[in-house]
Structures are given as structure tokens and as C-alpha cells.
Design an enzyme around this catalytic site. Structure first.
Site, PDB file in Angstrom:
ATOM      1  N   GLY A  65       0.837  -1.196   0.000  1.00  0.00           N
ATOM      2  CA  GLY A  65       0.000   0.000   0.000  1.00  0.00           C
ATOM      3  C   GLY A  65       0.866   1.238   0.000  1.00  0.00           C
ATOM      4  N   CYS A  66       0.369   2.277   0.597  1.00  0.00           N
ATOM      5  CA  CYS A  66       1.066   3.564   0.656  1.00  0.00           C
ATOM      6  C   CYS A  66       2.467   3.396   1.234  1.00  0.00           C
ATOM      7  CB  CYS A  66       0.249   4.511   1.520  1.00  0.00           C
ATOM      8  SG  CYS A  66       1.122   5.987   2.042  1.00  0.00           S
TER       9      CYS A  66
END
EC number: 1.8.4.11
Length: 178
Positions: A12-13
Site C-alpha cells: 500500500g502507501c
């Protein structure tokens, strides 16, 4: 001290995954960047568009005599949701996929074993991919060490990162820096 090794993970981020791995004993550096796509020297904006094929990822420099690659994988699987396909929470797109980019055959084997270990902790199937190591592009400077520099002023980070750090402290307190 053993010779340092590299691990490349996408969960993810990259601000959120970087914040977790910077807390670990034996980790000497974490760099946010892009991997797994077709565009040379992509920018953050290009990667965010979802059209480059890159994942937001981190490259971890670690001392395997202090923390093992298996430990890094166990922490990786415990601090993001590897059952979400091409997303983490509200971050949606292939750039937010869960992926492991092994640096050699041993890491590839360890990745498969780590995924099998982690499956016991998740009721849904893990969809993390194991992808070939490809060109690494460091993210722009303002993305590096983001949580420590600016995360407490970013509402997104304040919502996402503290729960990850809480999981890390609860389950892996023996792996944290003193």
C-alpha cells in the site's frame, strides 16, 4: 555484523509501510520508491494515475544477523492487509498492491513460506504477489522518511499509521529498536 541485505516490499502507501520498518532493530535504512512498472523514471503523479504499472514500495536495508528476512516478512504480513487485491483501505489501484520483489532465489523461497505462515492469521486468501525484481526508482525526496518529518500533520497518516505501529509494538516488541 553480517553483510547488509536488501528487501523490497509493497504493502500500500509507502509512507505507511516505511513508518513501520524504520522502527526495527537491524534495519539501517528504508527508501520509498516505485517498482514493477513499465515507465522509466516515473513521478509520484504518474504512479498515482495507475497507468505506469508500478507499485509504491519500500526498499529495506537490513543486517540479517540482527533481523532475518523471515522476520521482515512476518512483520510485513501483520502490518498491512494482504487479502485486499490492488488496494489498502481507501487507497485503490495496482500501485497499492501487496507484493514482494525477491532479490534472489532464497528470498523467493522465503516469500512463499512467509505467505503460507501468514495465511493462518487471515480468514480470506492472501493475494500478495511475488514479482520479479525489476528496475527500482527512488521516490522524490519529500516522500522519504515522511512519517517522521511530516506525518503528524497529515490526517491520512494520522488515521493509518498509528494503528500499524500499535500492531507492530504489540506483536513484535522484541524486534524494535531500543
Amino acid at each position: 555484523m553480517a553483510e547488509e541485505q536488501l528487501a523490497t516490499l509493497a504493502g500500500g502507501c509507502f509512507w505507511c509501510t516505511e513508518a513501520v520498518f524504520l522502527q526495527l532493530a537491524g534495519v539501517s535504512g528504508v527508501e520509498s520508491g516505485y517498482i514493477g512498472g513499465a515507465t522509466a523514471n516515473p513521478t509520484y503523479e504518474e504512479v498515482c494515475s495507475g497507468r505506469t504499472g508500478h507499485a509504491e514500495a519500500i526498499r529495506i536495508r537490513f543486517d540479517p544477523s540482527v533481523i532475518s528476512y523471515d522476520d521482515l516478512l512476518d512483520i510485513f504480513f501483520a502490518t498491512h492487509d494482504p487479502t485486499q487485491l490492488n488496494r489498502q483501505g481507501n487507497d485503490i489501484g495496482t500501485q497499492y498492491r501487496s507484493a514482494i520483489f525477491p532479490h534472489d532465489a532464497a528470498q523467493g523461497e522465503a516469500a512463499r513460506a512467509g505467505m503460507a505462515r501468514a495465511q493462518a492469521d487471515w480468514p480470506q486468501p492472501i493475494v500478495t504477489t511475488i514479482e520479479p525484481l525489476s528496475e527500482w526508482y527512488p521516490a522524490e525526496d519529500y516522500h522519504q522518511d515522511y512519517w517522521n518529518r511530516a506525518g503528524d500533520r497529515n490526517p491520512y497518516c494520522m488515521a493509518v499509521i498509528p494503528p500499524k505501529l500499535q500492531k507492530l509494538r504489540k506483536k513484535f516488541s522484541d524486534r524494535l529498536m531500543a
